[in-house]
Every structure is written in C-alpha cells, then in structure tokens.
Enzyme design. Structure first.
Site, PDB file in Angstrom:
ATOM      1  CB  CYS A   1      -0.923   0.012   1.213  1.00  0.00           C
ATOM      2  SG  CYS A   1      -2.084  -1.361   1.295  1.00  0.00           S
TER       3      CYS A   1
ATOM      4  CG  HIS B   1       0.116   2.985   4.179  1.00  0.00           C
ATOM      5  ND1 HIS B   1      -0.778   1.947   4.111  1.00  0.00           N
ATOM      6  CD2 HIS B   1       0.975   2.671   5.189  1.00  0.00           C
ATOM      7  CE1 HIS B   1      -0.488   1.058   5.031  1.00  0.00           C
ATOM      8  NE2 HIS B   1       0.574   1.470   5.703  1.00  0.00           N
TER       9      HIS B   1
END
Length: 465
Positions: A83, A137
C-alpha cells in the site's frame, strides 16, 4: 425551372438542418468547460473483478458498468506490491527505487520533502481538491496534500474477532448494515460533493478500504457466494521448486498458506475476499450513480485503480508483497469524456506510476520533468497504439520485475532470476530463467531495470499492513 429552384432550395434547407443536427450532436458529445477528476482508489483489489475475468461468477455490476463506459487496461501493474510504496509513488510520480520507500513501515514524506503530490499540483493549478478515505497509506497520510480531507472511518468488527484467521488476517460476516461501514461513509462524501455547486473545476479523490483485510462485511455479501460453489485458484504442487531462495522467502509457504490449509480455511478465505469485493463494488456504484445523476457527468474524467494485486494461495503465498503476476497486476479503468471510447481495451503494459504524467498532459498542466512514469494519453485515444514501455514493479531494495506483453522477468537483489512466458504459461508455473534459449530475452528485458537503487528509507514500527 421553378421546380428545379424549389428542389435546390429544399436540398439547401435539408443540408443546413443536417449540418445543424450533426453540430449539435457533436457539441453534446464534447464536455463543456474545464474537465474535473474523480480519482477512485481501491485497496488490495486484484483482477478477480468482472472486467478482468480473474474469478468466474464474481459479482461486480458497477465496476462492469464503468468498464463498458471507459477504457480497460488489461496489463496494468503497480510500482510496488504494498500500500504505502504503491500509493506514494503514484501520487508523487517517483519510483520506489528512486525514493527508497519500498515497504509499508517507511514514511515517505521525510525522504521526499520537496515532492509535489498529484493533489497538490491540481490545487496549485486552480482546482478545488478534496480527499476522502484511503488515498495515501493510512499511517502516512499527507495533510499538506488536502485542502479538505475526510479521514478513514472505522468499520464494525465481530464481537469475538478473530473468527477464522488470526489477528488482522481474518474474515467473517458482521451483523450490521452497509450504512455502518466505513466505506459507505466515504462514498457519502463523494455523493454529497456531487450534489453541490462548484465554481472551480475539481479533483475529488475517494479511497475505499475493502477488500483490504480483515474481510468483515455484512452477511448479505457472504450469502452471494455459498461455500459449496467456491472455486479455489488454479495451483500446482511444488510450484516453488524452481523458484530461487529469494522468491521462496517472499512467498512464506510455512506462514499464511500453511495455516489456511492446515485448518481447511481456503474456501472460507476466498469467500471472504469475494464478499468484500462485492461490498466495495456496491459502494463504488453509489458513488458513480451520484456522478451520473449530477451536472458533472459529462465533463468528469474517472480514474479507477487498485493499488496492487493479491494472492490467495497461488505460489503458496497470501497477501501482496511479491513480484509475481497476482501481486502486481491491478484493475485500471479510465473514462475521459470525448477521448476514450466506451468498452475499449488496451493490452499495452502500463503502470500506476503513469497516472500522474497522464493527468498532467490530459489537463494541459505545466509539464513536470521529474515524473518517472509515462503519459498514456496516446493510449486513451488509441488503445492499440505502438508502445515500447515495459512495466516495472519493485519490492524491496534491488528486487524488480519487468513485465512486457509476453514475458515477466524478475531479478532479485542477490542476482537470482525468474522468467515466465505469458503466452504459454499465464499462471507462471514454469521458471525459464535457467534455459539458455532465453538468454537474449532476459538481456533485453534487463535493459528496463531501474538504474538507481536507493537504500532503504528509515522505518517506523507502525504501518505494517
């Protein structure tokens, strides 16, 4: 003579009417005023959705509808299969191997202090910018990028979690309504935004968390995938036998996969992932319907993508964090009014790193030379155009995969290699790297490997998933 004049006059009149009609139709087909952006990020969604055919019987009617409206990229890949580095790279335009941000526990802003993110650049160029949900993220969201931002809301968990798995790696229905879920509330932000009048063109980023773990979604989504009908991924025994040690270490066959198989949870885990995808699709549908019913429907570019892929037992591996096809291939659909053709498909190898330079060119913003991706505007207009850019995915220092339309070539930091011919082996079951017949293929693909390999950025304890 009178009859000829009458016929001539009639033909002129009909001709004028025809030209007027065609002009009005042409005008209707073109967006009025400046274009807007709806930027849709989805977490941990692999190619199992309808338009990409990864799982037979998947229910993603809203993503299917978007695909029929826009352009599908069948060979789109992430810059990093995690991510944080995936999102940091696509939002800054800087490769993981250039920044040193390779993993989820490496804050990206300290090593890219001067980077102007995609939303920052749109703000600087006069656009109204808003973010909601997971765009960066979660652990390292960049407040400087958002004049307005709606944080990721928590979703309900079962009373006795974990239910099937362990810790965060778990799946189960939750006894709640869609309205109670975080992604529903994130979608509401976009829906409300489309219901308002905006004087300036906008860049609206909406990030959905599911199907990220844990796979907790309402019961009705699990009900759509009865366990008796679950199909497991195609695998072969000893798939890791021809994989170098560096690859086996990434797969961790004695970790998640051993737990899943020892406890006979494979079907249940697949069910949880499918249910989470269909839940996410429902929220995406609410958002897209709101846009379609708004005054912005005809002049808003839609960019839809997953941040990386996901393994569900292929190569005895679960999650992302790998350089194989399942972890690096992403769903990627673009709708650009007046430019893309509905239901079109491009088989060219593109990368999420290409999004930033594409939007810069498409929106005629000042060129940013530091961007390391390639604008795919040419492919938006002509999906089959000549394209000589293989897609690069990086996982950790010195570990890279090069994806051409035919091959996947992996070189690890220790020099070990993998090579797969996707024309004959789409599951990547046979590693051809040691076959001398493919030495020239490896040599050619290796030319695309990053020249710069920056040492690891500093890490922190948080941000693992």
């Amino acid at each position: 003579m009178m009859k000829q004049r009458l016929l001539l006059k009639l033909s002129y009149t009909l001709g004028f009417c025809l030209v007027s009609l065609l002009s009005s139709l042409s005008a209707a087909a073109q967006p009025k005023g400046k274009l807007n952006v709806l930027f849709i990020a989805v977490d941990d969604m692999n190619d199992w959705i309808g338009p990409f055919g990864g799982y037979p019987g998947i229910k993603t009617p809203n993503i299917d509808k978007l695909a029929k409206k826009g352009l599908i990229f069948t060979r789109a890949y992430c810059a990093a299969p995690a991510c944080n580095p995936s999102r940091a790279s696509l939002l800054t335009g800087i490769r993981p191997s250039t920044s040193g941000v390779y993993h989820n526990n490496q804050p990206w802003r300290p090593v890219m202090k001067d980077a102007v993110t995609l939303p920052q650049y749109f703000t600087a160029n006069g656009y109204d910018v808003k973010g909601a949900g997971k765009i960066f993220h979660n652990s390292f969201n960049d407040q400087a990028s958002w004049p307005e931002y709606f944080d990721v809301p928590h979703s309900p968990v079962p009373p006795k979690a974990p239910v099937n798995g362990f810790a965060h790696f778990d799946w189960s229905p939750v006894d709640v309504q869609d309205e109670d879920m975080g992604d529903y509330k994130v979608a509401n932000q976009g829906i409300d935004y489309f219901g308002k009048k905006h004087e300036k063109p906008f860049f609206l980023a909406i990030g959905f968390t599911r199907p990220h773990l844990p796979w907790y979604v309402p019961q009705k989504y699990f009900d759509q995938y009865p366990l008796a009908g679950i199909k497991l991924p195609k695998v072969i025994s000893n798939d890791l036998a021809d994989i170098p040690e560096a690859g086996v270490k990434i797969a961790k066959p004695k970790g998640d996969h051993k737990f899943i198989t020892d406890h006979k949870q494979w079907e249940k885990a697949v069910q949880g992932y499918l249910a989470s995808i269909t839940f996410a699709d429902a929220q995406i549908g609410r958002l897209l319907d709101a846009l379609e019913n708004s005054e912005y429907a005809k002049n808003t570019v839609i960019v839809f993508f997953g941040d990386h892929g996901w393994h569900l037992g292929e190569k005895e591996h679960w999650r992302k964090f790998a350089l194989w096809e399942e972890a690096s291939r992403v769903p990627f659909i673009v709708y650009a009014p007046g430019i893309t053709k509905g239901g079109s498909v491009s088989e060219r190898t593109v990368n999420l790193l290409d999004i930033y330079p594409t939007l810069v060119e498409l929106f005629k913003l000042p060129v940013k030379r530091e961007l390391e991706g390639n604008s795919i505007t040419t492919l938006l207009r002509n999906p089959g155009a000549k394209w000589e850019h293989p897609s690069i995915t990086t996982h950790g220092f010195g570990n890279h995969a090069v994806r051409s339309e035919k091959y996947r070539y992996i070189r690890y930091e220790d020099g070990s290699e993998e090579l797969y011919d996707h024309d004959t082996d789409p599951q990547e079951w046979k590693n051809l790297a040691k076959d001398e017949k493919f030495a020239s293929v490896k040599k050619e693909l290796a030319k695309a490997l990053p020249v710069v390999n920056t040492k690891d950025a500093p890490t922190v304890k948080e941000g693992k998933e």
